[in-house]
Design a protein around this motif. Structure first.
Motif, PDB file in Angstrom:
ATOM      1  N   ALA A   1      -4.008  91.908  77.610  1.00 15.55           N
ATOM      2  CA  ALA A   1      -2.565  92.528  78.233  1.00 15.55           C
ATOM      3  C   ALA A   1      -1.488  92.630  76.738  1.00 15.55           C
ATOM      4  O   ALA A   1      -1.832  92.407  75.756  1.00 15.55           O
ATOM      5  N   ARG A   2      -0.721  93.599  76.191  1.00 17.71           N
ATOM      6  CA  ARG A   2       0.162  93.442  74.879  1.00 17.71           C
ATOM      7  C   ARG A   2      -1.536  94.616  74.427  1.00 17.71           C
ATOM      8  O   ARG A   2      -1.394  94.300  73.333  1.00 17.71           O
ATOM      9  N   PHE A   3      -1.062  95.213  74.898  1.00 20.06           N
ATOM     10  CA  PHE A   3      -3.385  96.141  74.569  1.00 20.06           C
ATOM     11  C   PHE A   3      -2.223  97.435  73.190  1.00 20.06           C
ATOM     12  O   PHE A   3      -1.891  97.874  73.819  1.00 20.06           O
ATOM     13  N   ARG A   4      -3.052  97.336  72.047  1.00 19.62           N
ATOM     14  CA  ARG A   4      -2.754  97.785  71.250  1.00 19.62           C
ATOM     15  C   ARG A   4      -3.961  98.178  70.337  1.00 19.62           C
ATOM     16  O   ARG A   4      -4.678  97.156  69.698  1.00 19.62           O
ATOM     17  N   ILE A   5      -4.214 100.017  70.382  1.00 21.28           N
ATOM     18  CA  ILE A   5      -5.780  99.931  69.083  1.00 21.28           C
ATOM     19  C   ILE A   5      -4.780 100.321  67.914  1.00 21.28           C
ATOM     20  O   ILE A   5      -4.078 101.029  67.741  1.00 21.28           O
ATOM     21  N   GLN A   6      -5.972  99.388  66.991  1.00 21.13           N
ATOM     22  CA  GLN A   6      -5.046  99.537  65.648  1.00 21.13           C
ATOM     23  C   GLN A   6      -5.720 100.713  65.065  1.00 21.13           C
ATOM     24  O   GLN A   6      -5.165 101.668  63.757  1.00 21.13           O
ATOM     25  N   ALA A   7      -6.634 100.988  65.320  1.00 20.78           N
ATOM     26  CA  ALA A   7      -7.583 102.359  64.187  1.00 20.78           C
ATOM     27  C   ALA A   7      -8.667 102.603  64.642  1.00 20.78           C
ATOM     28  O   ALA A   7      -9.082 101.683  65.429  1.00 20.78           O
ATOM     29  N   ALA A   8      -9.202 103.547  64.667  1.00 24.94           N
ATOM     30  CA  ALA A   8     -10.471 104.260  65.227  1.00 24.94           C
ATOM     31  C   ALA A   8     -11.205 105.218  64.542  1.00 24.94           C
ATOM     32  O   ALA A   8     -10.267 106.333  63.829  1.00 24.94           O
TER      33      ALA A   8
ATOM     34  N   LEU B   1     -13.612 101.594  66.804  1.00 26.21           N
ATOM     35  CA  LEU B   1     -11.975 101.206  67.241  1.00 26.21           C
ATOM     36  C   LEU B   1     -11.737  99.113  67.066  1.00 26.21           C
ATOM     37  O   LEU B   1     -12.981  98.399  67.086  1.00 26.21           O
ATOM     38  N   VAL B   2     -10.992  99.116  66.402  1.00 22.68           N
ATOM     39  CA  VAL B   2     -10.075  97.793  65.785  1.00 22.68           C
ATOM     40  C   VAL B   2      -9.470  98.492  66.971  1.00 22.68           C
ATOM     41  O   VAL B   2      -8.096  98.838  66.533  1.00 22.68           O
ATOM     42  N   TRP B   3      -8.978  96.731  67.241  1.00 19.40           N
ATOM     43  CA  TRP B   3      -8.003  96.139  68.636  1.00 19.40           C
ATOM     44  C   TRP B   3      -6.582  95.467  68.555  1.00 19.40           C
ATOM     45  O   TRP B   3      -7.836  94.583  67.677  1.00 19.40           O
ATOM     46  N   ALA B   4      -6.122  95.242  69.481  1.00 21.34           N
ATOM     47  CA  ALA B   4      -4.908  94.275  69.520  1.00 21.34           C
ATOM     48  C   ALA B   4      -4.696  93.650  70.798  1.00 21.34           C
ATOM     49  O   ALA B   4      -4.499  94.491  71.318  1.00 21.34           O
ATOM     50  N   GLY B   5      -3.973  92.755  71.264  1.00 23.95           N
ATOM     51  CA  GLY B   5      -4.380  92.357  72.264  1.00 23.95           C
ATOM     52  C   GLY B   5      -4.384  91.136  72.910  1.00 23.95           C
ATOM     53  O   GLY B   5      -5.060  89.935  71.769  1.00 23.95           O
TER      54      GLY B   5
END
Length: 213
Positions: free
Chosen positions: A153-160, A175-179
């Motif tokens: 949850a609280r998913f966000r793609i930071q860079a790609a 992809l670099v992401w957060a969650g």
């Protein structure tokens, strides 16, 4: 009859003492050489510690964003960039990560192909992490995979970035992401790769995502 005069006990004692002193002196010389040979001047050969700039700092994004395994002709240098933001920087740090990826892996795809690959790669990652839209790719997500509960949850793609992945019309979206996982732990700097092959569907060239192995 010839008689010899008895030796004085004092002379014998003096000779014995002199011999003992000479023996001790000879024994002390090798010991002094060993000591002088093993003792070095301070700093003469001591290892020089590397400065903080010479080694990656622990916990920095440079060590937490490793490069995934790729084909020999695909990008292999990885995101070894000293200017990456620290963990927890939030949205403000995403631009820096994107710029670092672009600088480290120069673009090698046509702009149109790169845009299409990035759009599909982002959608695939969102579906994989949150469960939304998995049914759009039945060849990627099996029936069992589509039934899995969302993991993040609280998913966000930071860079790609989208780049070639060796020869044979293959590409990879990195992809670099957060969650936040099911336990509520929020982590940024996560890494996911989606690989594609260039095929022709209904007479039109397209990029087809490959199942993750």
């Amino acid at each position: 009859m010839t008689t010899s005069m008895p030796r004085s006990p004092r002379i014998l004692v003096i000779a014995t003492v002199l011999l003992a002193v000479c023996g001790l002196g000879l024994l002390a010389v090798p010991h002094a050489r060993e000591v002088s040979g093993s003792t070095k001047a301070p700093g003469s050969s001591a290892p020089v510690p590397r400065s903080p700039a010479a080694s990656p700092a622990k916990g920095s994004a440079a060590t937490d964003v490793p490069a995934p395994t790729r084909a020999a002709s695909s990008p292999t240098r990885g995101a070894v960039v000293s200017a990456l933001p620290p963990h927890g920087e939030g949205v403000a740090g995403d631009r820096v990560i994107q710029e670092a990826l672009d600088a480290d892996w120069p673009a090698d795809l046509a702009p149109g192909d790169a845009r299409r690959l990035l759009a599909v790669g982002r959608s695939l990652l969102r579906a994989d992490a949150t469960g939304a839209g998995r049914g759009r790719w039945p060849t990627v997500f099996t029936a069992e995979g589509r039934a899995l509960a969302p993991a993040f949850a609280r998913f966000r793609i930071q860079a790609a970035i989208a780049r070639r992945d060796g020869g044979g019309g293959r590409a990879v979206v990195h992809l670099v992401w957060a969650g936040a996982d099911r336990g509520g732990t929020y982590t940024d700097g996560r890494i996911t790769d989606w690989r594609f092959t260039h095929t022709t569907r209904k007479g039109s060239p397209t990029w087809t995502p490959l199942p993750r192995t």
